[in-house]
Each structure stands twice: as structure tokens, then as C-alpha cells.
Design a protein around this motif. Structure first.
Motif, mmCIF file in Angstrom:
data_model
loop_
_atom_site.group_PDB
_atom_site.id
_atom_site.type_symbol
_atom_site.label_atom_id
_atom_site.label_comp_id
_atom_site.label_asym_id
_atom_site.label_seq_id
_atom_site.Cartn_x
_atom_site.Cartn_y
_atom_site.Cartn_z
ATOM 1 N N LEU A 88 0.671 -1.181 0.154
ATOM 2 C CA LEU A 88 0.104 -0.063 0.066
ATOM 3 C C LEU A 88 0.894 1.195 -0.029
ATOM 4 N N PHE A 89 2.126 1.211 0.485
ATOM 5 C CA PHE A 89 2.909 2.483 0.667
ATOM 6 C C PHE A 89 4.223 2.209 -0.027
ATOM 7 N N ARG A 90 4.637 3.063 -0.858
ATOM 8 C CA ARG A 90 5.976 3.189 -1.590
ATOM 9 C C ARG A 90 7.013 2.949 -0.622
ATOM 10 N N VAL A 149 -3.715 -5.512 -8.512
ATOM 11 C CA VAL A 149 -5.168 -4.518 -8.797
ATOM 12 C C VAL A 149 -5.005 -3.835 -9.939
ATOM 13 N N ASP A 150 -6.217 -3.812 -10.719
ATOM 14 C CA ASP A 150 -6.030 -2.978 -12.131
ATOM 15 C C ASP A 150 -6.055 -1.529 -11.666
ATOM 16 N N ALA A 151 -5.377 -0.788 -12.317
ATOM 17 C CA ALA A 151 -5.093 0.420 -12.090
ATOM 18 C C ALA A 151 -6.534 1.312 -12.568
ATOM 19 N N GLN A 158 -11.527 6.444 -7.537
ATOM 20 C CA GLN A 158 -11.181 7.952 -7.404
ATOM 21 C C GLN A 158 -12.355 8.980 -7.884
ATOM 22 N N SER A 159 -12.810 8.404 -9.224
ATOM 23 C CA SER A 159 -13.993 9.221 -9.971
ATOM 24 C C SER A 159 -15.077 9.255 -9.192
ATOM 25 N N LEU A 160 -15.487 8.280 -8.485
ATOM 26 C CA LEU A 160 -16.884 8.027 -7.643
ATOM 27 C C LEU A 160 -16.469 8.869 -6.354
ATOM 28 N N GLY A 161 -15.254 9.338 -6.207
ATOM 29 C CA GLY A 161 -15.074 10.145 -4.888
ATOM 30 C C GLY A 161 -14.739 9.365 -3.696
ATOM 31 N N ARG A 164 -8.960 7.659 0.206
ATOM 32 C CA ARG A 164 -7.843 6.648 0.325
ATOM 33 C C ARG A 164 -8.122 5.356 1.017
ATOM 34 N N TRP A 165 -9.015 5.520 2.196
ATOM 35 C CA TRP A 165 -9.307 4.327 2.766
ATOM 36 C C TRP A 165 -10.157 3.493 2.234
ATOM 37 N N GLY A 166 -11.321 4.291 1.573
ATOM 38 C CA GLY A 166 -12.469 3.749 0.756
ATOM 39 C C GLY A 166 -11.837 2.973 -0.196
ATOM 40 N N LEU A 167 -10.933 3.396 -1.222
ATOM 41 C CA LEU A 167 -10.223 2.695 -1.986
ATOM 42 C C LEU A 167 -9.522 1.305 -1.564
ATOM 43 N N VAL A 168 -8.706 1.374 -0.374
ATOM 44 C CA VAL A 168 -8.254 0.225 -0.013
ATOM 45 C C VAL A 168 -9.211 -0.757 0.568
ATOM 46 N N ARG A 169 -10.325 -0.236 1.117
ATOM 47 C CA ARG A 169 -11.529 -1.244 1.515
ATOM 48 C C ARG A 169 -12.379 -1.770 0.454
ATOM 49 N N HIS A 170 -12.583 -1.008 -0.469
ATOM 50 C CA HIS A 170 -13.594 -1.493 -1.370
ATOM 51 C C HIS A 170 -12.940 -1.991 -2.780
ATOM 52 N N VAL A 171 -11.808 -1.456 -3.034
ATOM 53 C CA VAL A 171 -11.097 -1.858 -4.571
ATOM 54 C C VAL A 171 -9.841 -2.699 -4.203
ATOM 55 N N VAL A 172 -8.900 -2.324 -3.423
ATOM 56 C CA VAL A 172 -7.585 -3.017 -3.187
ATOM 57 C C VAL A 172 -7.812 -4.358 -2.636
#
Length: 258
Positions: A88-90, A149-151, A158-161, A164-172
């Protein structure tokens, strides 16, 4: 079109082991395999029944299962945590991944003498061996799942608003789950392999202890019983993970063969 009789899948899956068992019994009955080399299936079944009757096999299985469970728990916590930090973090990748890639090439069995020096000859080195064997399959597969995970899904989130935590939880995390479960299946196999080596370290209980006693008395029948127990416990663990995959990955239809 003629309809061929449908053979139940469970019968097809068990036909291979049953044929192997029949060949083994045939070779034992004809004297090709002597009892000193490998006992017959009938003899091994009798020995297993005796070990179950006096409680020694049940007790050994309980001790070994406890060691695997504790080592798997520690290894899962360490491996998944490091995978999350690195995936998750570089900066986490910079700090963690290079070291993990170096350590995973070191045979964990070769660290047994160091573990004995550091932790003594009790339960701690046994748990440490299993933990170390489990960490790397979980880390590598979970890390690969996160970075795989597909970029475009990230951009859509991100376009749905999504935050960062939402992306991790629902996508990543959902996208990385198949890889993590694959890593868990590999880790369980490595855990049983590590247990075999771990229980050679001054063990006074467990399946490995029974095997060492049988080796000293040249009891190949007891050794084979212990190996069969290892195999069945590993198979049951793999079935549990596959059931977990079906429950958690219902949203992802996959090809199941034809």
C-alpha cells in the motif's frame, strides 16, 4: 447423441488413490514389498487402530495441530502486515520488500541450529520454524495481489469520490483477496513441511516424536501411519481453505474446467 453414464465426481477423484492402494496391497501380498521395506496396507490399518485405541496417535495429533495453528497464526499476522505495508505504501516497499526478498532465499530449515541457540529446545524454536516457513508465501502472494489490482479500478473509484481508505477497503483489498488465499494454501503446505523438521528438535510429543521412536525401533508401519496422518491433515486444511475461497470469492466467477 448417445448419453454416457455419468460417473460421480467423488468416485473419479478417489479412483487414483484406490488404485494405488490396490497396487500396494498386491505387491505386499506377492512378496515384492517385504514388511521390512514397507508394511502392507492391512498391517498399517491395524497399527493405526492400535495407536488410536491407546490414545497415543490422538494425543500426538493434538500436539502437532496446536503447533501448526500457533505458527500459522503468527506467520499470517506478520506476513499479511508486511504485505500491507509494502503493497500500500511506496516507503513501506522500500523498507520491507528488499529484505523479505533476501530472507526468503534462505532455507528456513538451515536456521534450526540458530533457533536452538537463541530459544533453547522447548516449544519456542518449533513455533518459530513454522512461523518463518509460513511468512513468505503469505507475504509474496498478498503483496502480488495488492500490486496486481487493475489501475483502472483505482481510477474509477477515485472518480466516484472514494477516499484513500475507501479505495483500500472497497477496491484494493477485495482485488488482493484471491492472491492472499492462494498464499494461505501455499502457507499451509509449508506449515506441515516445517512441522516435520520442527518436531525433530528434541520433541517429546507430537507426530514427529512418534516417527522418531518408530525409526529407533525400525517400525516402518508406524512411520507410514504418521506420514498418512500428515497427508490427511494437510488435505483437510487445504479443503478448509478452498471452502473459504468459495465463500469469500462468490463475486468472482472463474473457469472450473469442462
Amino acid at each position: 447423441r448417445t448419453h454416457r453414464p455419468r460417473i460421480p465426481r467423488w468416485l473419479r477423484r478417489t479412483s487414483g488413490p484406490l488404485l494405488l492402494l490396490g497396487l500396494w496391497q498386491l505387491l505386499s501380498s506377492t512378496g515384492v514389498l517385504t514388511a521390512e521395506v514397507l508394511a502392507s496396507p492391512g498391517t498399517i490399518a491395524g497399527v493405526a487402530r492400535d495407536l488410536l485405541a491407546d490414545g497415543s496417535l490422538t494425543q500426538a495429533m493434538g500436539v502437532s495441530l496446536q503447533r501448526v495453528a500457533v505458527g500459522l497464526l503468527f506467520g499470517a499476522v506478520i506476513g499479511i502486515t508486511l504485505a500491507l505495508l509494502s503493497g500500500l505504501f511506496r516507503i513501506g516497499e522500500d523498507l520491507v520488500d528488499a529484505g523479505m526478498q533476501m530472507l526468503r532465499t534462505v532455507p528456513f530449515v538451515g536456521l534450526i541450529p540458530l533457533f536452538i541457540i537463541w530459544f533453547g529446545i522447548g516449544e519456542v524454536p518449533k513455533i518459530a520454524i513454522i512461523t518463518l516457513g509460513v511468512v513468505f508465501p503469505l507475504y509474496l502472494n498478498a503483496y502480488a495481489g495488492i500490486r496486481g489490482v487493475d489501475a483502472q479500478l483505482i481510477e474509477a473509484g477515485q472518480s466516484l469520490g472514494l477516499s484513500r481508505w475507501g479505495l483500500v477497503r472497497h477496491v484494493v483489498l477485495p482485488g488482493a483477496l484471491p492472491g492472499a488465499l492462494t498464499g494461505l494454501r501455499y502457507a499451509l503446505g509449508v506449515a506441515w513441511l516445517a512441522l516435520v523438521f520442527a518436531e525433530q528438535v528434541n520433541a517429546d510429543a507430537g507426530i514427529g516424536f512418534l516417527m522418531m521412536q518408530a525409526r529407533d525401533f525400525l517400525r516402518t508401519d508406524v512411520i507410514v501411519v504418521c506420514l498418512i496422518v500428515y497427508a490427511f491433515l494437510g488435505l483437510l486444511a487445504d479443503l478448509a481453505v478452498r471452502t473459504l475461497e468459495r465463500l469469500l470469492l462468490q463475486w468472482r466467477p472463474t473457469f472450473t474446467g469442462q
